[in-house]
Design a protein around this motif. Structure first.
Motif, mmCIF file in Angstrom:
data_model
loop_
_atom_site.group_PDB
_atom_site.id
_atom_site.type_symbol
_atom_site.label_atom_id
_atom_site.label_comp_id
_atom_site.label_asym_id
_atom_site.label_seq_id
_atom_site.Cartn_x
_atom_site.Cartn_y
_atom_site.Cartn_z
ATOM 1 N N LEU A 139 2.391 5.986 10.702
ATOM 2 C CA LEU A 139 2.573 5.486 9.346
ATOM 3 C C LEU A 139 1.402 4.564 9.034
ATOM 4 C CD1 LEU A 139 3.647 2.286 9.562
ATOM 5 C CD2 LEU A 139 5.793 3.422 10.092
ATOM 6 N N ASP A 195 1.353 1.774 6.818
ATOM 7 C CA ASP A 195 1.663 0.505 6.168
ATOM 8 C C ASP A 195 0.904 -0.621 6.861
ATOM 9 O OD1 ASP A 195 3.635 -2.081 6.394
ATOM 10 O OD2 ASP A 195 3.697 -1.160 4.408
ATOM 11 N N SER A 243 1.114 -3.902 6.957
ATOM 12 C CA SER A 243 1.873 -4.986 7.590
ATOM 13 C C SER A 243 2.519 -4.518 8.889
ATOM 14 C CB SER A 243 2.932 -5.526 6.628
ATOM 15 O OG SER A 243 3.926 -4.547 6.344
ATOM 16 N N ALA A 302 10.540 -4.403 7.125
ATOM 17 C CA ALA A 302 9.682 -3.495 6.364
ATOM 18 C C ALA A 302 9.718 -2.087 6.933
ATOM 19 C CB ALA A 302 8.241 -4.014 6.365
ATOM 20 N N SER A 332 8.254 3.690 -3.125
ATOM 21 C CA SER A 332 7.562 2.557 -2.522
ATOM 22 C C SER A 332 7.250 2.813 -1.045
ATOM 23 C CB SER A 332 8.407 1.281 -2.657
ATOM 24 O OG SER A 332 9.668 1.435 -2.022
ATOM 25 N N ILE A 333 8.133 3.533 -0.356
ATOM 26 C CA ILE A 333 7.886 3.864 1.052
ATOM 27 C C ILE A 333 6.783 4.910 1.162
ATOM 28 C CG2 ILE A 333 8.866 5.059 3.055
ATOM 29 C CD1 ILE A 333 9.629 2.153 2.956
ATOM 30 N N ASP A 365 4.324 5.266 -0.858
ATOM 31 C CA ASP A 365 3.077 4.544 -1.134
ATOM 32 C C ASP A 365 2.648 3.694 0.059
ATOM 33 O OD1 ASP A 365 3.167 5.665 -3.636
ATOM 34 O OD2 ASP A 365 3.814 3.837 -4.659
ATOM 35 N N ARG A 366 3.607 3.091 0.755
ATOM 36 C CA ARG A 366 3.274 2.231 1.896
ATOM 37 C C ARG A 366 2.916 3.027 3.135
ATOM 38 N NH1 ARG A 366 8.402 -0.890 2.804
ATOM 39 N NH2 ARG A 366 7.416 -1.100 4.842
ATOM 40 N N PHE A 367 3.685 4.069 3.431
ATOM 41 C CA PHE A 367 3.515 4.817 4.673
ATOM 42 C C PHE A 367 2.378 5.830 4.603
ATOM 43 C CE2 PHE A 367 8.023 4.432 6.722
ATOM 44 C CZ PHE A 367 7.946 3.050 6.623
ATOM 45 N N LYS A 409 -7.524 1.249 1.327
ATOM 46 C CA LYS A 409 -6.502 1.130 2.373
ATOM 47 C C LYS A 409 -7.092 1.439 3.740
ATOM 48 C CE LYS A 409 -1.611 2.151 3.098
ATOM 49 N NZ LYS A 409 -0.415 2.827 2.528
#
Length: 345
Positions: A174, A176, A178, A254, A284-285, A287-289, A301
């Protein structure tokens, strides 16, 4: 520091398409070609690796990821050592506790103690060493010059520690930032406590990437094409929550919060865009992952992940824009991430 790039393929038939995608990836500047490894869901990857290696020049190939349950460890080592004899040392072994390959035959992920032992046997044999296996000392004497790195895929605290203690590399599936920061720190801390050089453990971030034209419609389509990934990660997260809970004390919320609406998983649709059982995964996941959006969003990113310690970004290519994504990465993203960085040195 420049960033290596890999592509992660499913070995769906026709195999020639997989081979062609790997060849195209090399032409665009990718240095790794990984595949899923689930022998019932897709074609046998090691057969296809032989063709990829034969028709490329620089690519390193291997599974993302294999496991120690569905193949005898000595067979796995022999496969890698054979490819290395035929094509030079251009293989890598990504390994984990097991997901789709074992679950579709009603098995369970292996215990970490078994995974640790398997890593030692597979790497030792493929590197020309003698190893203890089932009470015997074994060696692949026919290729003493073979060399293999083993990269460990992990999410939970104990698996992250194992990656740091034993792995030549660590795979985080993933993107993300953070969660990547927390995971990389855990791996490096474990490596240091084990007396290893923490910076010697290579870090691979793996996630789907879909380059859009910047429109809202394009972004919405990209999210739908990549939503499957949140479901795949959710299988591992569910195991982590069952073991450690979801209060955030052992694992970041998170990572765990989003699976609250998860009701099940159909492995017949594993890793496929548009599957019906991953609608619980919010935008949102995705976009983050994942990496979705116009090229500048990917570049930003990727630079952030590189600055956190990533040595490689491996791009999952399970969507409807395989060729376009490789082209945009090769022409726009990879040069911007790496050539400008190289110019600073």
């Amino acid at each position: 520091m420049t960033l290596d790039f890999g592509v992660v393929l499913q070995t769906d038939p026709p195999a020639q398409r997989v081979i062609d995608l790997a060849k195209r990836a090399e032409a665009y500047g990718f240095s790794y070609a990984w595949t899923f490894d689930s022998h019932l869901l897709w074609e046998e990857p090691f057969v296809i690796y032989s063709r990829i290696l034969n028709e490329t020049h620089r690519l390193t190939v291997g599974p993302m990821v294999t496991n120690s349950a569905t193949r005898d460890w000595t067979v796995t080592a022999s496969l890698f050592a054979t490819l290395n004899e035929m094509y030079g040392n251009r293989t890598v072994c990504g390994i984990g506790r097991g997901d789709s390959a074992v679950r579709v035959i009603n098995g369970k992920p292996v215990r970490l103690a078994e995974l640790r032992e398997a890593i030692g046997v597979i790497r030792g044999l493929t590197n020309g060493e003698a190893v203890d296996y089932k009470g015997s000392s074994l060696r692949l004497a026919w290729n003493p010059h073979s060399r293999l790195e083993v990269w460990v895929a992990a999410y939970g605290p104990k698996a992250l520690a194992l990656a740091g203690e034993t792995g030549d590399g660590f795979i985080l599936q993933l993107a993300d930032p953070s969660i990547a920061e927390w995971s990389i720190a855990a791996v490096r801390r474990a490596a240091e406590e084990a007396g290893r050089d923490p910076d010697a453990v290579k870090i691979c971030i793996a996630a789907p990437a879909y380059v859009t034209d910047g429109s809202e419609a394009g972004l919405a389509h990209a999210r739908e094409q990549c939503r499957w990934f949140g479901g795949m990660v959710g299988n591992h997260v569910a195991d982590i929550v069952a073991r450690y809970g979801a209060d955030g004390s052992a694992v970041p919320k998170a990572l765990t919060d989003y699976i609250a609406g998860r009701e099940g998983y159909d492995y017949n649709e594993h890793g496929k865009a548009g599957n019906t059982h991953t609608q619980f995964v919010p935008d949102s996941i995705v976009d983050r992952f994942c990496l979705v959006g116009p090229p500048e969003d990917h570049i930003r990113k990727l630079r952030e992940l590189r600055d956190l310690g990533a040595d490689q970004f491996a791009l999952y290519l399970q969507h409807d824009a395989k060729d376009a994504t490789l082209a945009r990465y090769g022409e726009l993203v990879i040069p911007e991430v790496n050539e400008r960085e190289a110019a600073k040195t």
